[in-house]
Design an enzyme around this catalytic site. Sequence first.
Site, mmCIF file in Angstrom:
data_model
loop_
_atom_site.group_PDB
_atom_site.id
_atom_site.type_symbol
_atom_site.label_atom_id
_atom_site.label_comp_id
_atom_site.label_asym_id
_atom_site.label_seq_id
_atom_site.Cartn_x
_atom_site.Cartn_y
_atom_site.Cartn_z
ATOM 1 N N SER A 95 -102.857 21.474 -68.191
ATOM 2 C CA SER A 95 -103.952 21.978 -68.957
ATOM 3 C C SER A 95 -104.411 23.148 -68.532
ATOM 4 O O SER A 95 -103.819 24.259 -68.293
ATOM 5 C CB SER A 95 -104.910 20.676 -69.395
ATOM 6 O OG SER A 95 -105.650 21.162 -70.528
ATOM 7 N N HIS B 46 -101.514 14.792 -74.771
ATOM 8 C CA HIS B 46 -101.884 15.514 -73.640
ATOM 9 C C HIS B 46 -102.436 15.068 -72.423
ATOM 10 O O HIS B 46 -102.302 15.483 -71.193
ATOM 11 C CB HIS B 46 -103.296 16.306 -74.215
ATOM 12 C CG HIS B 46 -103.688 17.505 -73.491
ATOM 13 N ND1 HIS B 46 -103.282 18.972 -73.532
ATOM 14 C CD2 HIS B 46 -104.607 17.560 -72.800
ATOM 15 C CE1 HIS B 46 -103.636 19.571 -72.844
ATOM 16 N NE2 HIS B 46 -104.732 18.925 -72.293
ATOM 17 N N ASP C 60 -98.930 16.757 -78.309
ATOM 18 C CA ASP C 60 -100.088 17.836 -78.143
ATOM 19 C C ASP C 60 -100.374 18.519 -79.548
ATOM 20 O O ASP C 60 -99.345 18.374 -80.569
ATOM 21 C CB ASP C 60 -99.502 19.001 -77.090
ATOM 22 C CG ASP C 60 -99.945 18.700 -75.867
ATOM 23 O OD1 ASP C 60 -101.215 18.634 -75.758
ATOM 24 O OD2 ASP C 60 -99.060 18.550 -74.780
#
Length: 305
Positions: A147, A278, A232
Amino acid sequence: MDVPRQVPESESPWKKMSKEELENQYSPSRWVVRLGAEGALKTYTEMGKQATKSAQATRTNLLNVPYGDALPFLVFLHGGYWQSGSKDESAFMVNPLTAQGVAVVVVAYDIAPKGSLGRMVDQVARSVAFVQKRYPCNEGIYLCGHSAGAHLAAMMLLVNWTEHGVTCNLKGFFLLSGIYDLEPLVHIFWKEPLLLTPEDAQRTSPQWLLEAAPRRPADPACHVLVIVGQYDSPEFRRQSREFYQGPHRSLAQMFSEPRTLCRGGWKASFEELQDVDHFEIVWKLTQKDYGLNQIILKTIFQDGL
């Protein structure tokens, strides 16, 4: 009520979104498919803490590795939108990788509001340079970020290492569910702790920096793996895909303008990991049989396992 503004067809898709939709796209917890937002965040944090505690109890601390040991090093940069997270809860992959002979370094950096993006980039560069200086006989340094950490790792593609007094033996990058163009964040709430301005976004967006001034890899064998989860958000998947191959352009632009990695001379690949979101994409690194661990080990040891 926010309404999408009209933009030319060639502009990025996010510019057609309302503020509400843009915030939704850049809020990863809203896209989890199994545990719900609160459950996903709780599991992610607990798994990180447990993995770190286990690694500290069962593995030799990096600083106790004898000087000169010829080991590959994986340097991990945690996520948290540059404003949360800690090295003390991010040792997800330590036990599976160290069991295979990879030394793992989990890096700390000053998150916002204490740290600016520029400061974080500099701190990460200094940390990587430290590893190279401390362990000059390493068998390769591999950067892995998740991230926001993937953004910081990607910024290392642009570092002039001679300014840090080293020639870094960088052999690979594993960029997990990252953000490489920060411009969309200028328009939503994530910008506030970062005090993110359009100028800041330009200065710290690896996609646009690489396109504006393409940087050739010092080692042509250095492999950049851009990886994103199936679950995601579409914007996170677009960011990864475009950092790998560049944004959609006309045929004339394709041949007259540099693209990010593929046309920049980098040995790059793109992977969309199936059935992970994610957060799962990184906390599953605690599992030795997880596919991403196998990708990392295969890359480091070049099919030698």
